[in-house]
Design an enzyme around this catalytic site. Structure first.
Site, short mmCIF file in Angstrom:
data_model
loop_
_atom_site.label_atom_id
_atom_site.label_comp_id
_atom_site.label_asym_id
_atom_site.label_seq_id
_atom_site.Cartn_x
_atom_site.Cartn_y
_atom_site.Cartn_z
N GLU A 340 0.80 -1.23 0.00
CA GLU A 340 0.00 0.00 0.00
C GLU A 340 0.83 1.28 0.00
O GLU A 340 0.65 2.14 0.85
CB GLU A 340 -0.94 -0.01 1.21
CG GLU A 340 -1.86 -1.20 1.23
CD GLU A 340 -2.70 -1.32 2.51
OE1 GLU A 340 -2.59 -0.45 3.37
OE2 GLU A 340 -3.47 -2.30 2.60
N GLU A 450 -6.23 -10.64 -0.80
CA GLU A 450 -7.09 -10.33 0.36
C GLU A 450 -8.55 -10.23 -0.07
O GLU A 450 -9.28 -9.33 0.34
CB GLU A 450 -6.64 -8.99 0.99
CG GLU A 450 -5.19 -8.98 1.40
CD GLU A 450 -4.73 -7.68 2.05
OE1 GLU A 450 -5.58 -6.89 2.49
OE2 GLU A 450 -3.51 -7.47 2.11
O1 G3I Z 1 -4.12 -6.67 19.14
C1 G3I Z 1 -4.66 -5.41 19.55
C2 G3I Z 1 -5.24 -5.51 20.93
O2 G3I Z 1 -4.21 -5.80 21.85
C3 G3I Z 1 -5.93 -4.19 21.29
O3 G3I Z 1 -6.57 -4.29 22.53
C4 G3I Z 1 -6.98 -3.85 20.24
C5 G3I Z 1 -7.65 -2.50 20.49
O4 G3I Z 1 -8.09 -1.90 19.31
O5 G3I Z 1 -6.33 -3.78 19.00
C6 G3I Z 1 -5.74 -5.01 18.60
O6 G3I Z 1 -5.15 -4.80 17.37
C7 G3I Z 1 -6.01 -4.74 16.28
C8 G3I Z 1 -5.52 -5.76 15.27
O7 G3I Z 1 -6.26 -5.64 14.08
C9 G3I Z 1 -5.67 -7.19 15.80
O8 G3I Z 1 -7.00 -7.49 16.04
C10 G3I Z 1 -5.94 -3.35 15.69
O9 G3I Z 1 -6.54 -2.42 16.57
C11 G3I Z 1 -6.65 -3.32 14.38
O10 G3I Z 1 -6.40 -2.05 13.75
C12 G3I Z 1 -6.09 -4.39 13.46
O11 G3I Z 1 -6.79 -4.35 12.27
C13 G3I Z 1 -6.16 -5.01 11.18
C14 G3I Z 1 -5.83 -3.99 10.10
O12 G3I Z 1 -5.30 -4.67 8.97
C15 G3I Z 1 -4.83 -2.97 10.57
O13 G3I Z 1 -4.43 -2.15 9.55
C16 G3I Z 1 -7.13 -6.05 10.65
O14 G3I Z 1 -7.30 -7.07 11.63
C17 G3I Z 1 -6.59 -6.65 9.36
O15 G3I Z 1 -7.58 -7.44 8.76
C18 G3I Z 1 -6.23 -5.54 8.39
O16 G3I Z 1 -5.67 -6.12 7.23
C19 G3I Z 1 -5.32 -5.21 6.19
C20 G3I Z 1 -4.14 -5.79 5.48
O17 G3I Z 1 -3.08 -5.99 6.38
C21 G3I Z 1 -3.68 -4.85 4.35
N1 G3I Z 1 -4.76 -4.57 3.48
C22 G3I Z 1 -6.00 -4.07 4.09
C23 G3I Z 1 -6.45 -5.05 5.17
C24 G3I Z 1 -7.76 -4.59 5.77
O18 G3I Z 1 -7.62 -3.37 6.43
#
Ligand code: G3I
Length: 619
Positions: A340, A450
């Site tokens: 990205e 994805e």
């Molecule tokens: O693990 C922490 C946890 O400790 C905390 O309490 C909680 C509070 O918000 O956050 C948790 O982390 C989260 C993480 O996912 C694990 O669940 C993050 O906030 C959250 O932002 C994160 O989201 C991920 C996102 O990427 C971040 O950019 C999504 O699961 C994941 O599906 C998403 O994947 C991305 C690809 O990497 C790139 N392309 C887009 C795709 C969708 O956004």
């Protein structure tokens, strides 16, 4: 009161007068809430009580208070509700709030399938404050489900709830009978369906993203083993998961640690002979600031380009070394080296990234790919990965970058993330994108990295299935240059896009195959997926005005004065408070519903009336 105890004559009168919609089967339960609420419960910590504050018929109804969320409500369960049968359910609902004129209530059903609870929205009705509305539906419960129940809640809101979404709900005259006119559902057994990876084995790998927590669910691991031969960590191999600040600071050199969460997924891949995609090395997101700062400090000056390149090389080397030493047998076949990096609209490199701020040009990507080529195992291909790849200006930016890297021998292909929606893009848009990327060179490889397709607005599961089918057919057409297709999540319930019922994947919350699954394995879907499971989709019902609006617990009603004068009923409220009042004839028929703003005289013919539980005589 259970109607089974009523005489046959009384029962038939009740059924023909209130139902008359379909042939009736066995009556499962009915409640008038005059004496019992046994069988009803809240969904969290709600208070459920019989109250004389309001009633649709009779003197009492069920009041649900102490609601903490829109999904809190009144729920009824019964041993009489069986899997593989269809049931008609109805009840009357009411709320009262003088400041909140209309409110949406939802009738829902829930059940457990394979250990996961499924929620079905049967019907949403818009109610006016103080009026009783009949809400009803028929639903067919699949085979093998347990813990069946019906419930009434406010319209579900994931976010931005207000107190209005948690108002007390009044429920009355609920009943349920088996609807023998609707055929029972024969659910497909997830164990019996075709494996996606086997179905596409001639063409490409089928992958899924996985988060560690899913590995502790047997239903998830069974699903992954059956359908997937590639796994991408959803978050566990991103820079913030791998970079080890303490070790790095201690050694003065970038250190990477494969933590237990990451290792668990890698071990699962090895144990089950599943290949692994690495995601991702260089990204503007989920990369800690300290990585770009002098002395690896949380708040420090940023490095210059030359020093950052040294750090970048250490990091890339450390990632590949850590993977091979922690998990030597991992089949690491692909890695998203850069993720990205471009703006969406052809605006070039994303401005708000530590990478572009330090480098001021694209060279961090050239360096990252050069180092990745140097340290990655020979059979691990390297990709540039991005979303909205089908938007033409972005396609061009991606094409230009990958063409240069490919010609320089450091990049093998393009990762097309493919986070799509039913409304956009079309299969033809994706075809055009694929053709453009294929023109990079004879050996260019594409991976769909994805994939998910959201359903919004008026789009349906059928639209999603059609788009999935069109895309998989297109991927097969170009299978010589597409080595894997990864879905971003195993099932709707774990998707990053699970909110607002967008249900973007091939399997539902219970890992059961959806219409979209059957579309991509080119098999006929079972009828329950093509037919609307909910019968009687009539428009919002008119309010049922036979019933009493009594002194619902509302501050404005506390000091209400009601008395008769010659030819009029007088209603006075304290401090000009606004209240809604219904006036009834003595036989229960409503005369009218009035909003009073302080003082009103309502002219009525002489007679006896009921207003707020009081008998008022008009001469
Ligand atoms: O693990 C922490 C946890 O400790 C905390 O309490 C909680 C509070 O918000 O956050 C948790 O982390 C989260 C993480 O996912 C694990 O669940 C993050 O906030 C959250 O932002 C994160 O989201 C991920 C996102 O990427 C971040 O950019 C999504 O699961 C994941 O599906 C998403 O994947 C991305 C690809 O990497 C790139 N392309 C887009 C795709 C969708 O956004």
């Amino acid at each position: 009161m259970n109607l089974k105890k009523l005489s046959a004559a009384a029962l038939s009168i009740l059924l023909t007068s209130t139902l008359a919609l379909a042939q009736t089967g066995e009556l499962i339960f009915s409640y008038d809430f005059e004496s019992t609420k046994d069988g009803w419960s809240g969904r969290q910590n709600e208070k459920l009580e019989l109250t004389g504050d309001a009633a649709h018929n009779g003197k009492q109804c069920l009041k649900v208070s102490n609601r903490q969320a829109s999904w809190n409500g009144g729920m009824v369960k019964s041993d009489g509700l069986k899997a593989g049968h269809s049931y008609y359910f109805e009840c009357y609902v009411m709320y009262y709030n003088s400041k909140h004129k209309t409110h949406k209530h939802q009738l829902c059903a829930s059940y457990k399938l394979n250990g996961e609870t499924k929620y079905v929205d049967l019907r949403t009705i818009t109610c006016k404050s103080g009026y009783w509305y009949k809400v009803y539906a028929t639903i067919s419960f699949p085979n093998d489900v347990t813990d069946i129940g019906f419930y009434v809640q406010s319209l579900y809101k994931e976010n931005n709830e207000t107190n209005n979404d948690r108002l007390d709900i009044y429920i009355d005259d609920a009943l349920c009978y088996e609807d023998t006119t609707v055929a029972p559902v024969e659910m497909v057994n997830p164990d019996s369906i075709t494996s996606l990876k086997d179905y596409y084995s001639k063409y490409f790998k089928i992958g899924t993203s996985v988060s560690t927590y899913e590995l502790s669910k047997e239903i998830a691991t069974k699903h992954i083993k059956k359908h997937c031969n590639s796994i991408t960590c959803e978050n566990e191999t991103k820079p913030d998961a791998l970079l080890d600040q303490k070790k790095t600071q201690a050694t003065g050199k970038v250190c990477v640690t494969i933590n237990d969460n990451t290792k668990a997924i890698m071990d699962f891949c090895v144990e089950n002979d599943i290949a692994f995609r690495g995601h991702t090395l260089v990204w503007y997101s989920q990369t800690p600031d300290w990585f770009f700062n002098k002395d690896f400090k949380d708040n420090g000056t940023k490095l210059n380009k030359t020093d950052m390149s040294i750090r970048l090389e250490q990091y890339v080397q450390a990632v590949f070394e850590a993977i091979s030493s922690t998990c030597p047998n991992l089949k690491l076949y692909a890695f998203d080296v850069v993720n990205e990096a471009f703006e969406n609209d052809g605006g070039g490199i994303r401005g708000w990234s530590n990478w572009s701020n330090i480098y001021k040009d694209e060279s961090f990507m050239d360096s990252a790919f050069t180092y990745a080529r140097k340290y990655a195992p020979k059979n691990c291909k390297l990709y540039y990965n991005d979303y909205n790849e089908y938007m033409t200006k972005k396609t061009d930016d991606m094409y230009n970058l990958v063409k240069r890297l490919y010609d320089n021998g450091v990049c093998d292909g393009v990762g097309m993330q493919s986070h799509l929606d039913c409304s956009y893009p079309t299969v033809d848009d994706v075809r055009t994108t694929i053709k453009k990327f294929l023109s990079i060179g004879d050996n260019i490889d594409l991976q769909v990295t994805e994939l998910d397709i959201t359903i919004k607005n008026n789009y349906t599961d059928k639209d999603q299935a059609a788009l999935y089918k069109g895309l998989f057919d297109l991927y097969v057409e170009h299978a010589d240059h597409i080595s894997s297709v990864t879905l971003w999540g195993t099932s709707d319930g774990v998707s990053w896009r699970k909110e607002n019922n967008q249900r973007p994947l091939l399997f539902d919350d219970s890992y059961s195959p959806k219409l979209s699954y059957f579309a991509v394995v080119h098999e006929d879907a079972p009828e329950y997926l093509t037919a609307d499971p909910i019968k009687y989709p009539a428009p919002d019902p008119e309010p049922d005005v036979i019933g009493k609006l009594l002194s619902v617990n509302d501050e404005a009603l506390e000091n209400l004065k009601i008395y008769g004068k010659t030819g009029v009923v007088v209603i006075e409220t304290a401090n000009n408070a606004k209240v809604d009042v219904c006036i009834f004839q003595i036989d229960g028929r409503m005369v009218g519903h009035y909003t009073i703003d302080g003082y009103a005289e309502i002219s009525l013919p002489s007679g006896v009336y009921i207003v707020d539980k009081q008998k008022i005589v008009i001469m």
